[in-house]
Write a protein that holds these residues in place. Structure first.
Motif, PDB file in Angstrom:
ATOM      1  N   ILE A   1      -2.908  10.247  -0.610  1.00 45.81           N
ATOM      2  CA  ILE A   1      -2.422   8.979  -0.053  1.00 45.81           C
ATOM      3  C   ILE A   1      -1.957   8.063  -1.174  1.00 45.81           C
ATOM      4  CG2 ILE A   1      -3.155   6.871   1.148  1.00 45.81           C
ATOM      5  CD1 ILE A   1      -5.046   8.743   2.810  1.00 45.81           C
ATOM      6  N   SER A   2      -2.747   7.994  -2.238  1.00 40.94           N
ATOM      7  CA  SER A   2      -2.398   7.153  -3.380  1.00 40.94           C
ATOM      8  C   SER A   2      -1.090   7.611  -4.015  1.00 40.94           C
ATOM      9  CB  SER A   2      -3.526   7.188  -4.409  1.00 40.94           C
ATOM     10  OG  SER A   2      -3.179   6.446  -5.554  1.00 40.94           O
ATOM     11  N   ALA A   3      -0.940   8.918  -4.187  1.00 42.72           N
ATOM     12  CA  ALA A   3       0.286   9.451  -4.785  1.00 42.72           C
ATOM     13  C   ALA A   3       1.496   9.149  -3.909  1.00 42.72           C
ATOM     14  CB  ALA A   3       0.152  10.957  -5.008  1.00 42.72           C
ATOM     15  N   ALA A   4       1.335   9.286  -2.594  1.00 37.83           N
ATOM     16  CA  ALA A   4       2.441   8.999  -1.671  1.00 37.83           C
ATOM     17  C   ALA A   4       2.831   7.522  -1.732  1.00 37.83           C
ATOM     18  CB  ALA A   4       2.055   9.394  -0.247  1.00 37.83           C
ATOM     19  N   ALA A   5       1.856   6.637  -1.811  1.00 37.32           N
ATOM     20  CA  ALA A   5       2.143   5.205  -1.888  1.00 37.32           C
ATOM     21  C   ALA A   5       2.847   4.874  -3.195  1.00 37.32           C
ATOM     22  CB  ALA A   5       0.860   4.401  -1.757  1.00 37.32           C
TER      23      ALA A   5
ATOM     24  N   ALA B   1       4.707   6.812  -4.856  1.00 39.03           N
ATOM     25  CA  ALA B   1       6.033   7.425  -4.835  1.00 39.03           C
ATOM     26  C   ALA B   1       6.981   6.685  -3.894  1.00 39.03           C
ATOM     27  CB  ALA B   1       5.930   8.898  -4.426  1.00 39.03           C
ATOM     28  N   GLY B   2       6.525   5.567  -3.338  1.00 40.18           N
ATOM     29  CA  GLY B   2       7.390   4.769  -2.480  1.00 40.18           C
ATOM     30  C   GLY B   2       7.201   5.030  -1.006  1.00 40.18           C
ATOM     31  N   GLY B   3       6.136   5.713  -0.638  1.00 42.61           N
ATOM     32  CA  GLY B   3       5.861   5.963   0.769  1.00 42.61           C
ATOM     33  C   GLY B   3       5.565   4.669   1.499  1.00 42.61           C
ATOM     34  N   LYS B   4       5.639   4.702   2.803  1.00 46.81           N
ATOM     35  CA  LYS B   4       5.423   3.514   3.629  1.00 46.81           C
ATOM     36  C   LYS B   4       4.002   3.016   3.466  1.00 46.81           C
ATOM     37  CE  LYS B   4       5.940   0.503   7.025  1.00 46.81           C
ATOM     38  NZ  LYS B   4       5.954  -0.838   6.587  1.00 46.81           N
ATOM     39  N   THR B   5       3.876   1.753   3.184  1.00 44.44           N
ATOM     40  CA  THR B   5       2.567   1.102   3.156  1.00 44.44           C
ATOM     41  C   THR B   5       2.575   0.005   4.212  1.00 44.44           C
ATOM     42  OG1 THR B   5       3.284  -0.440   1.444  1.00 44.44           O
ATOM     43  CG2 THR B   5       2.195   1.577   0.699  1.00 44.44           C
ATOM     44  N   TYR B   6       1.407  -0.459   4.579  1.00 43.47           N
ATOM     45  CA  TYR B   6       1.290  -1.449   5.632  1.00 43.47           C
ATOM     46  C   TYR B   6       0.500  -2.651   5.131  1.00 43.47           C
ATOM     47  CZ  TYR B   6       2.726   2.470   8.485  1.00 43.47           C
ATOM     48  OH  TYR B   6       3.414   3.531   9.002  1.00 43.47           O
ATOM     49  N   THR B   7       0.927  -3.824   5.539  1.00 38.59           N
ATOM     50  CA  THR B   7       0.167  -5.030   5.217  1.00 38.59           C
ATOM     51  C   THR B   7      -1.024  -5.112   6.158  1.00 38.59           C
ATOM     52  OG1 THR B   7       1.358  -6.434   6.771  1.00 38.59           O
ATOM     53  CG2 THR B   7       2.304  -6.222   4.543  1.00 38.59           C
ATOM     54  N   SER B   8      -2.009  -5.899   5.790  1.00 37.86           N
ATOM     55  CA  SER B   8      -3.163  -6.065   6.669  1.00 37.86           C
ATOM     56  C   SER B   8      -2.742  -6.686   7.998  1.00 37.86           C
ATOM     57  CB  SER B   8      -4.268  -6.872   5.996  1.00 37.86           C
ATOM     58  OG  SER B   8      -3.768  -8.063   5.484  1.00 37.86           O
ATOM     59  N   GLU B   9      -1.721  -7.531   7.985  1.00 36.60           N
ATOM     60  CA  GLU B   9      -1.225  -8.128   9.229  1.00 36.60           C
ATOM     61  C   GLU B   9      -0.604  -7.052  10.128  1.00 36.60           C
ATOM     62  OE1 GLU B   9      -0.762 -10.411  12.266  1.00 36.60           O
ATOM     63  OE2 GLU B   9      -1.803 -11.092  10.473  1.00 36.60           O
TER      64      GLU B   9
END
Length: 93
Positions: free
Chosen positions: A60-64, A66-74
């Protein structure tokens, strides 16, 4: 070092569970289970970070990174609010 004896059936179950949890051996798995059962520190959550969980977190960390989709807490709160509203609509009191 001490040894523990298990019946063949229990050993097979332990093998399966060790494999599912990502442990390299049954001995490693059993040591983890016993350690967690007798540990005095109830605030220690290290036992939850099995090799499999650590591997998934690394992916998950590597994907993030590498520019993978992340989400805000909102965005996360909004997603679960919608799921909650949908569940309540489908399960009236």
């Amino acid at each position: 070092m001490q040894q523990v004896q298990l019946t063949d059936r229990l050993y097979r179950v332990a093998q399966r569970r060790a494999s599912e949890a990502g442990f390299a051996s049954v001995e490693e798995y059993i040591a983890n289970v016993v350690t967690q059962d007798v540990a005095d520190d109830t605030e220690n959550f290290d036992h939850l970070f099995t090799p499999q969980v650590i591997s998934e977190l690394d992916q998950i960390s590597a994907a993030a990174k590498a520019g993978g989709k992340t989400y805000t807490s909102e965005e996360v709160r909004e997603h679960f609010r919608k799921k909650s509203d949908q569940w309540r609509a489908n399960h009236p009191k």
